[in-house]
Write an enzyme that holds these catalytic residues in place. Structure first.
Site, PDB file in Angstrom:
ATOM      1  N   SER A 293       0.835  -1.199   0.000  1.00 13.57           N
ATOM      2  CA  SER A 293       0.000   0.000   0.000  1.00 13.57           C
ATOM      3  C   SER A 293       0.872   1.252   0.000  1.00 13.57           C
ATOM      4  CB  SER A 293      -0.906  -0.005   1.226  1.00 13.57           C
ATOM      5  OG  SER A 293      -0.138  -0.029   2.412  1.00 13.57           O
TER       6      SER A 293
ATOM      7  N   LYS B 249      -1.307   5.761  -5.442  1.00 14.03           N
ATOM      8  CA  LYS B 249      -2.456   5.683  -6.364  1.00 14.03           C
ATOM      9  C   LYS B 249      -3.165   7.034  -6.445  1.00 14.03           C
ATOM     10  CE  LYS B 249      -4.797   2.314  -4.453  1.00 14.03           C
ATOM     11  NZ  LYS B 249      -3.942   1.977  -3.298  1.00 14.03           N
TER      12      LYS B 249
ATOM     13  N   GLU C  94     -10.790  -7.437   1.836  1.00 11.37           N
ATOM     14  CA  GLU C  94     -11.717  -6.299   1.863  1.00 11.37           C
ATOM     15  C   GLU C  94     -11.985  -5.719   0.466  1.00 11.37           C
ATOM     16  OE1 GLU C  94      -8.996  -6.598   3.628  1.00 11.37           O
ATOM     17  OE2 GLU C  94      -9.404  -6.305   5.774  1.00 11.37           O
TER      18      GLU C  94
ATOM     19  N   LYS D 271       9.402  -9.573 -10.319  1.00  9.31           N
ATOM     20  CA  LYS D 271       8.518 -10.670  -9.920  1.00  9.31           C
ATOM     21  C   LYS D 271       7.308 -10.202  -9.097  1.00  9.31           C
ATOM     22  CE  LYS D 271       9.609 -14.326 -10.843  1.00  9.31           C
ATOM     23  NZ  LYS D 271       9.384 -15.117 -12.083  1.00  9.31           N
TER      24      LYS D 271
ATOM     25  N   THR E 128       5.622  -7.477  -9.327  1.00 11.28           N
ATOM     26  CA  THR E 128       4.666  -6.914 -10.281  1.00 11.28           C
ATOM     27  C   THR E 128       3.975  -8.028 -11.072  1.00 11.28           C
ATOM     28  OG1 THR E 128       5.822  -4.806 -10.503  1.00 11.28           O
ATOM     29  CG2 THR E 128       4.435  -5.484 -12.352  1.00 11.28           C
TER      30      THR E 128
ATOM     31  N   CYS F 293      -8.563  26.080  13.922  1.00 12.99           N
ATOM     32  CA  CYS F 293      -9.603  25.294  14.582  1.00 12.99           C
ATOM     33  C   CYS F 293      -9.277  25.125  16.072  1.00 12.99           C
ATOM     34  CB  CYS F 293      -9.772  23.958  13.865  1.00 12.99           C
ATOM     35  SG  CYS F 293     -11.299  23.090  14.303  1.00 12.99           S
TER      36      CYS F 293
ATOM     37  N   HIS G 217     -10.806  25.522   8.473  1.00 11.47           N
ATOM     38  CA  HIS G 217      -9.572  24.893   7.984  1.00 11.47           C
ATOM     39  C   HIS G 217      -9.203  25.468   6.610  1.00 11.47           C
ATOM     40  CE1 HIS G 217      -9.065  21.623  10.977  1.00 11.47           C
ATOM     41  NE2 HIS G 217     -10.367  21.790  11.131  1.00 11.47           N
TER      42      HIS G 217
ATOM     43  N   GLU H 195      -6.466  25.408   5.039  1.00 13.76           N
ATOM     44  CA  GLU H 195      -5.543  24.565   4.270  1.00 13.76           C
ATOM     45  C   GLU H 195      -6.265  23.710   3.230  1.00 13.76           C
ATOM     46  OE1 GLU H 195      -6.399  22.084   8.074  1.00 13.76           O
ATOM     47  OE2 GLU H 195      -6.294  24.187   7.462  1.00 13.76           O
TER      48      GLU H 195
END
Length: 541
Positions: A13, A17, A148, A188, A190, A381, A514, A516
């Site tokens: 992970s 992406k 999941e 390998k 991949t 905040c 906020h 930002e």
């Protein structure tokens, strides 16, 4: 009809992406196409709103009040396309909707199953609220092989069959590791990741390979052969000095060209990457002046906890042609005796949002130091609320001043507001049901004439994104103002303080919202631009 691009990840992970999706979206948008970005998260939480930043990073809030994944922040910063509630869904939301329907008998006695009911609900999400978009880019969270993620992968497989392969494209992002011991790149992982994806019926059309080093031609050929894709669709993305190099890198690799070629269409207008080249040149320049700004919070060990904040400070630095060095200070570790030592070489102090008692006294001590030593201060905040408490204790002499969030026996200068009026609708707060019960999304604030913030915004009315449950006790406003604290931004009904500043201080601002979340690569939020400018000025003194 819109063309749908699905972005999946493999091997590990956090490969990028979100950045890859955002970069592709920018490239397509800049060539004249209308683009929409969406994120599907496989966790069982309804949204990340109740999750610890250590678990999930920051919670990104949209204009319409959705608490979403931080990748939506990347989408907005790269494309300047405002995300909506309909652009993020989780397994939790899906199951909540399905079980709600089942309890009402809407399935007419049928057995409710993952296929078709869960997958159908995911497909509904993918195509919902689409209006004349040319491309819809859907990022699937998690990693191929996770239990999941399976319903989402099955859903996009079905969706591609439903609309036709000529209207859908699969991009798979994987890791191509470099083994230092053998001094070679390994393909390998991949190969196995793509094999896993193909085993559930999805053949990726493009494979993006994340690597520390450029991938040699023979290794690319191997990926092309074993993953069953043309070599020109093996796209490498090598680690870059700044995330803002990503669109340039993907353009050089031809990612956008291969996407358009797959769909058999051509650019509507010529792509101009001058903005990104200017930004990356500024950030990576060795000749830039530098300014040290301290971020004092509970989650500083995890950079993703303040992702939008970090990027907004980078944007402020770009606008001032300066490099911002972020000094991350854990508020838990601050004591009155070591605050001066920790802030010795700091030119500006920022205290971000947060929840709970832990680390509050350290934050309050830093605010006192910034106020007395005329160091530029920016409280966001929770940071603004701590500034109110510090001022109440030390200037108004209210020794027990505090917030009912973490001290029920205090003198409440900060307290729970149970209702907010949004667009004529009453939104109710709650401590029993924490998820989605805060003041969330875009709200207006009117600015006081001749105030510092009015001069910064150059507007009478502003709209900013909120995410909080507690508010400043407005009944004490006159006491604060007598001692030199200005309530320079207020809700239109004059009941909720939105912005505070100090009279006799070079730059001391706190805001309940906020800012930002609305800062962009080529247009820094004005508060961050001016905070960095004030910090730079302080560094020269």
């Amino acid at each position: 009809m819109a063309r749908f691009i699905f972005v999946t990840g493999g091997v590990v992970s956090s490969l990028g992406k979100g950045l890859s999706s955002a970069s592709l979206a920018y490239l397509l948008k800049s060539q004249g196409y209308k683009v929409r970005l969406r994120k599907m998260d496989p966790y069982l939480n309804v949204d990340p709103g109740t999750m610890s930043p250590f678990q999930h990073g920051e919670v990104f809030v949209t204009d319409d009040g959705a608490e979403t994944d931080l990748d939506l922040g990347h989408y907005e910063r790269f494309t300047n396309i405002s995300a909506k509630k309909s652009d993020n869904i989780t397994t939790g939301k899906i199951y909540r909707d399905i079980i709600g329907k089942e309890r009402k008998g809407e399935y007419l006695g049928k057995t409710v199953q993952v296929i078709p009911h869960v997958t159908d609900r995911i497909k509904e999400f993918i195509k919902k609220d689409i209006y004349k978009e040319d491309f819809v880019i859907c990022e699937i969270g998690g990693t191929v092989g996770d239990i999941e993620s399976l319903p989402f992968l099955e859903a996009i497989r079905q969706f591609s069959n439903d609309i036709g392969r000529d209207k859908s494209l699969f991009i798979h992002l994987t890791l191509v590791p470099f083994l230092k011991s053998s001094n070679e790149i390994k393909t390998k992982p991949t190969q196995h990741s793509v094999k896993e994806l193909r085993s559930i019926g999805i053949q990726p059309n493009i494979v993006i390979c994340r690597s520390q080093h450029s991938i040699p031609l023979d290794q690319r050929n191997k990926i092309s052969l074993f993953c069953n894709i043309p070599i020109q669709r093996v796209i490498e993305t090598v680690d870059v000095k700044t995330i803002y190099e990503a669109p340039i890198s993907f353009f050089k690799e031809g990612l956008d060209r291969e996407v358009l070629k797959y769909f058999k269409i051509k650019p509507k207008k010529k792509l101009n990457l001058n903005k990104w080249k200017k930004v990356t040149k500024t950030i990576t320049s060795k000749n830039l002046k530098e300014v040290n700004i301290a971020i004092i919070g509970k989650y500083v060990e995890l950079k993703d906890a303040y992702k939008s904040l970090d990027e907004a400070l980078v944007h402020g630095g770009i606008d001032n042609n300066v490099r911002v060095n972020l000094i991350r200070i854990e508020s838990d570790r601050l004591k009155l005796s070591n605050i001066k030592k920790n802030l010795k070489n700091v030119c500006g102090i920022l205290i971000p949002g947060g929840f709970g008692k832990r680390g509050t006294e350290g934050k309050i001590g830093c605010i006192n130091y910034a106020r007395k030593n005329k160091i530029p201060f920016f409280g966001i905040c929770f940071g603004m609320q701590m500034a109110i408490i510090e001022f109440a204790r030390n200037e108004l002499k209210i020794q027990k001043a505090g917030s009912t969030e973490f001290n029920k026996n205090c003198r409440p200068v900060i307290g729970l507001i149970e209702e907010w009026n949004k667009n004529g609708n009453i939104i109710k707060g709650s401590l029993k049901n924490l998820g989605g019960t805060m003041r969330l999304g875009l709200y207006p604030a009117k600015l006081q004439h001749n105030s510092l913030v009015k001069n910064i915004y150059k507007k009478n009315l502003i709209y900013e994104r909120h995410r909080h449950r507690y508010e400043v006790n407005n009944s004490l406003r006159s006491l604060f103002e007598k001692k030199g604290m200005i309530f320079s931004g207020m809700s239109p009904n004059d009941k909720l303080p939105e912005i505070i500043e100090l009279k006799n201080h070079p730059w001391f601002i706190g805001c309940q919202f906020h800012p930002e979340l609305k800062s962009r690569v080529d247009k820094a939020h004005p508060l961050f631009r001016e905070f960095v400018k004030a910090s730079l000025k302080n560094s020269k003194n």
